[in-house]
Design a protein around this motif. Sequence first.
Motif, short mmCIF file in Angstrom:
data_model
loop_
_atom_site.label_atom_id
_atom_site.label_comp_id
_atom_site.label_asym_id
_atom_site.label_seq_id
_atom_site.Cartn_x
_atom_site.Cartn_y
_atom_site.Cartn_z
N THR A 100 0.83 -1.20 0.00
CA THR A 100 0.00 0.00 0.00
C THR A 100 0.87 1.25 0.00
O THR A 100 1.94 1.28 0.58
N ILE B 213 -6.31 -1.21 6.23
CA ILE B 213 -6.14 -0.94 4.81
C ILE B 213 -5.52 -2.17 4.17
O ILE B 213 -4.47 -2.65 4.61
N THR C 279 -3.30 -0.87 -1.99
CA THR C 279 -4.24 0.25 -2.05
C THR C 279 -3.45 1.55 -2.09
O THR C 279 -2.34 1.63 -1.56
N THR C 280 -4.02 2.58 -2.71
CA THR C 280 -3.34 3.86 -2.79
C THR C 280 -4.25 4.97 -2.26
O THR C 280 -5.42 5.04 -2.61
N ILE D 20 -10.77 -0.81 4.57
CA ILE D 20 -10.55 -0.64 3.14
C ILE D 20 -9.90 -1.91 2.60
O ILE D 20 -8.91 -2.39 3.15
N ASP D 21 -10.45 -2.42 1.54
CA ASP D 21 -10.01 -3.69 0.95
C ASP D 21 -8.73 -3.50 0.12
O ASP D 21 -8.18 -2.40 0.03
N ASN D 22 -8.28 -4.57 -0.53
CA ASN D 22 -7.16 -4.50 -1.46
C ASN D 22 -7.54 -3.71 -2.71
O ASN D 22 -8.71 -3.66 -3.10
N LEU D 23 -6.54 -3.13 -3.37
CA LEU D 23 -6.70 -2.55 -4.71
C LEU D 23 -7.78 -1.47 -4.76
O LEU D 23 -8.63 -1.45 -5.66
N VAL D 24 -7.73 -0.57 -3.82
CA VAL D 24 -8.65 0.57 -3.79
C VAL D 24 -7.87 1.85 -4.08
O VAL D 24 -6.72 2.00 -3.63
N GLN D 25 -8.46 2.77 -4.84
CA GLN D 25 -7.84 4.06 -5.12
C GLN D 25 -8.67 5.17 -4.50
O GLN D 25 -9.87 5.29 -4.77
N SER E 60 -12.89 -4.02 -2.63
CA SER E 60 -11.85 -4.07 -3.65
C SER E 60 -12.24 -3.39 -4.97
O SER E 60 -13.37 -3.52 -5.44
N GLN E 61 -11.28 -2.68 -5.54
CA GLN E 61 -11.36 -2.02 -6.83
C GLN E 61 -12.33 -0.84 -6.86
O GLN E 61 -12.71 -0.36 -7.94
#
Length: 333
Positions: free
Chosen positions: A172, A207, A211-212, A229-234, A249-250
């Motif tokens: 992250t 987090i 994630t970013t 906050i899940d993985n791979l979230v912007q 996610s996403q």
Amino acid sequence: MKLRELAEKFGCRLVGNGETEITGVAEIHRAGPGQITFLTNPRYKKFLKGTKASAVLTGSEIKEIKIPQLICEEPYVVFAKLLALFYPEKLPEPQISPKASISKTANIGNNCYVGDFAFIGENTTIGDNCFIFPGVYVGNNCQIGKGTVIFPNVSIYDGTVIGRGVRVHSGTVIGSDGFGYAFSKKEMKIYKVPQRGRVVIEDFVEIGANTTIDRGTIGETLIGEGTKIDNLVQIGHNVKIGKYCFIVSQVGISGSTKIGNFVTLAGKVGVAGHIEVGDNITVGAKSGITKSLKEPGTYAGFPARPYREWRKIQALIDRLPEIYEKVKRLLKS
């Protein structure tokens, strides 16, 4: 641990032999003697008759089974507590690796772990009982609260503030520049808008991996207490997310958007910039939020609309081939 002790500890009603010894937790089809299983989804009730578990955790009494039962109002919550009880997380022993790079002006609290090749910048404060895993980068002038765990290869940019009991998973990036650019029609050039704000993450946030979370242009990007906050979230610059939200996610949240408290954004939800999502709102997977949503409730679709309205529209769309064929026949007749 005896079943009656578990019932007392977690406020459950006990049905059956309270002297049953429980040594662990397992799924219905894999549980064996000494283990307690759980039923949080009615679809799995059929497997209870054949389970070898010594007890079951459930939300209501099941008359047709013979094994003891723990009955509670929120079985999934108790399930989480049982897992923490029987399988506590194993974290490294407190120590500071000689291979870590720590600024002389950084302040590291008591009983902390700092792993190999971690970097901690100038004037950064790490609270007591923190775990900074190998390869973590923590920039200058950061604050990390007590009991926080930063897993390997996380990057935390300058000025970030992280509260107590936060967990940040591998890969992250927190505090990178927001996507801010100014296009000059006169010069036909794109100018970067300097990103001079920060990120603030309140207590007990978790987090996921990769994630970013972008820093504010000016001011701050804020993640509220207890939010997950899940993985791979912007999360874009200057976004404000309230307390105890689920961001799956996403999900992508554009800059300067405000998310209320107790909001759930399901997988792949896209949120436009400079809008507001009110408290107690759930948005279904792959929805697009193009304007503010203020009324509590469930929304879905693109653009996101109240769930019942979306279902009606979807039902009509599904019938379009049938309607088209009817229209063709009418035109021919």
